[in-house]
Design a protein around this motif. Structure first.
Motif, short mmCIF file in Angstrom:
data_model
loop_
_atom_site.label_atom_id
_atom_site.label_comp_id
_atom_site.label_asym_id
_atom_site.label_seq_id
_atom_site.Cartn_x
_atom_site.Cartn_y
_atom_site.Cartn_z
N VAL A 52 36.26 -4.54 -1.68
CA VAL A 52 35.86 -3.20 -2.10
C VAL A 52 34.55 -3.24 -2.86
CG1 VAL A 52 36.48 -1.24 -3.56
CG2 VAL A 52 38.21 -2.30 -2.09
N LEU A 53 34.41 -4.19 -3.77
CA LEU A 53 33.18 -4.28 -4.55
C LEU A 53 31.98 -4.57 -3.64
CD1 LEU A 53 34.61 -6.27 -7.57
CD2 LEU A 53 33.80 -3.91 -7.62
N ARG A 54 32.18 -5.37 -2.59
CA ARG A 54 31.10 -5.62 -1.63
C ARG A 54 30.77 -4.37 -0.84
NH1 ARG A 54 33.33 -10.90 -0.79
NH2 ARG A 54 34.53 -10.11 0.97
N MET A 55 31.80 -3.61 -0.46
CA MET A 55 31.57 -2.37 0.29
C MET A 55 30.62 -1.44 -0.44
SD MET A 55 35.34 -1.28 1.64
CE MET A 55 36.31 -2.30 2.76
N TYR A 56 30.74 -1.40 -1.76
CA TYR A 56 29.95 -0.47 -2.56
C TYR A 56 28.74 -1.13 -3.22
CZ TYR A 56 33.36 3.09 -1.68
OH TYR A 56 34.16 4.00 -1.04
N ILE A 89 28.61 -1.63 -11.90
CA ILE A 89 27.93 -0.35 -11.71
C ILE A 89 27.56 -0.22 -10.24
CG2 ILE A 89 25.84 0.99 -12.20
CD1 ILE A 89 25.90 -0.05 -15.02
N VAL A 90 27.82 0.95 -9.67
CA VAL A 90 27.45 1.26 -8.29
C VAL A 90 26.22 2.16 -8.33
CG1 VAL A 90 28.17 2.32 -6.12
CG2 VAL A 90 29.84 1.08 -7.52
N ALA A 97 34.04 6.95 -10.30
CA ALA A 97 34.46 5.65 -10.82
C ALA A 97 35.72 5.22 -10.09
CB ALA A 97 34.73 5.72 -12.33
N PHE A 98 35.97 3.92 -10.07
CA PHE A 98 37.21 3.40 -9.49
C PHE A 98 37.59 2.09 -10.16
CE2 PHE A 98 33.92 1.49 -6.73
CZ PHE A 98 34.34 0.16 -6.66
N ALA A 99 38.84 1.68 -9.95
CA ALA A 99 39.34 0.39 -10.43
C ALA A 99 39.91 -0.36 -9.25
CB ALA A 99 40.42 0.59 -11.50
N ALA A 236 30.58 5.64 4.45
CA ALA A 236 30.71 4.53 5.39
C ALA A 236 32.09 3.87 5.31
CB ALA A 236 29.63 3.48 5.10
N ASN A 237 32.84 4.12 4.24
CA ASN A 237 34.17 3.52 4.04
C ASN A 237 35.17 4.58 3.59
OD1 ASN A 237 33.38 0.46 4.22
ND2 ASN A 237 31.92 1.35 2.76
#
Length: 287
Positions: A52-56, A89-90, A97-99, A236-237
């Motif tokens: 998920v972190l890579r996706m964003y 940070i995105v 925000a997300f966890a 995109a996701n």
């Protein structure tokens, strides 16, 4: 009650998946469905946060690069009684925000650049307390499991559509109906779980920050601004939309059957009620 309801919905999701395997291939199909679900969930358990972190394209930050943000997260984690999550940070102007993470010892929170720039320190604390509430409640693992099973249901349904199913379970008509309806049912259960966990995280976040109205104010502000700016990563996701505090894809605010999030107005109302209860318990007038 929310935990019990989540358990019932997870059981329904699992039953749907196992039933789909049986209808496709009988007992052997059910065994295959079980092994597939176990394998996918094991992979998601260990790798979902990294994916998920890579996706964003989320970038890690520390007290040198984002001191106020990181110190805020640390203070809230201490209030919640959990280890300090990794902070990211995105780089998108959309406030959100997300966890993510498999448990409180292996968790991360991410705020968008737009969120940090737009909110007051108190409102940002309310939002990050909500995300830490998800971690403390282990919602990040719950939502990973439901998303994984929902994806597996769709995959099995496509398999049934192209290769046929168990002739004793309705023939071609039953297979076609199954291929169409099963993913819809799985999606509805996933959305119901997501909405349930958002209400629980709102309450947990209000407890962690100590100020329900900080989160209420932030939700109203995010709702007003989130859909004026496009979140290209989310577009995109779209399967990850349920992870965010506000749906990053759609401006619809209704608490509908097909919504991944409760209506913001309903969440704010619940937070105002909680604030009134806290004020009464502390002998303070409402205001």
């Amino acid at each position: 009650m929310n935990t019990f309801r989540t358990g019932i919905l997870l059981a329904a999701m699992t039953a749907l998946f196992m039933g789909l395997g049986y209808l496709i291939g009988g007992g052997a199909g059910m065994a295959f469905a079980f092994m597939l679900a176990a394998g996918m969930n094991l992979f998601a358990y260990w790798n979902s946060d990294k994916m998920v972190l890579r996706m964003y394209n989320a970038q890690p930050v520390d007290e040198r690069t984002a001191p106020e943000y990181v110190r805020l997260v640390r203070r809230l984690a201490e209030n919640a009684g959990i280890p300090m999550p990794a902070t990211y940070i995105v780089d998108t102007p959309q406030p959100n925000a997300f966890a993510t993470g498999r448990n409180p010892d292996h968790a991360a929170v991410a705020a968008t650049r737009g969120l940090i720039e737009m909110l007051t320190p108190e409102e940002l604390a309310g939002v990050m307390a909500h995300e830490i509430g998800h971690i403390r409640n282990r919602d990040t693992l719950t939502m990973t499991i439901t998303a994984t099973i929902a994806g597996a249901v769709s995959m099995l349904a496509n398999f049934a559509l192209f290769f046929g199913g168990n002739r004793n379970a309705g023939g071609i008509i039953g297979t076609l109906a199954l291929a169409i309806l099963a993913p819809m049912a799985a999606g509805l259960v996933q959305m119901a779980i997501s909405r349930t966990r958002e209400y629980s995280a709102d309450q947990a976040g209000a407890e962690i920050s100590g100020h329900p109205m900080w989160l209420a104010s932030a939700l109203e502000k995010i709702e007003n601004y989130a859909h004026r700016s496009r979140n290209d990563y989310a577009e995109a996701n779209p399967a990850t939309a349920h992870m965010f505090i506000i749906n990053p894809l759609s401006g619809e605010g209704r608490d509908s059957l097909f919504s991944t999030h409760p209506a913001t107005a309903n969440r704010v109302t619940a937070l105002k009620k909680l604030a009134q209860e806290i004020n009464r318990a502390n002998g303070r007038p409402w205001g």
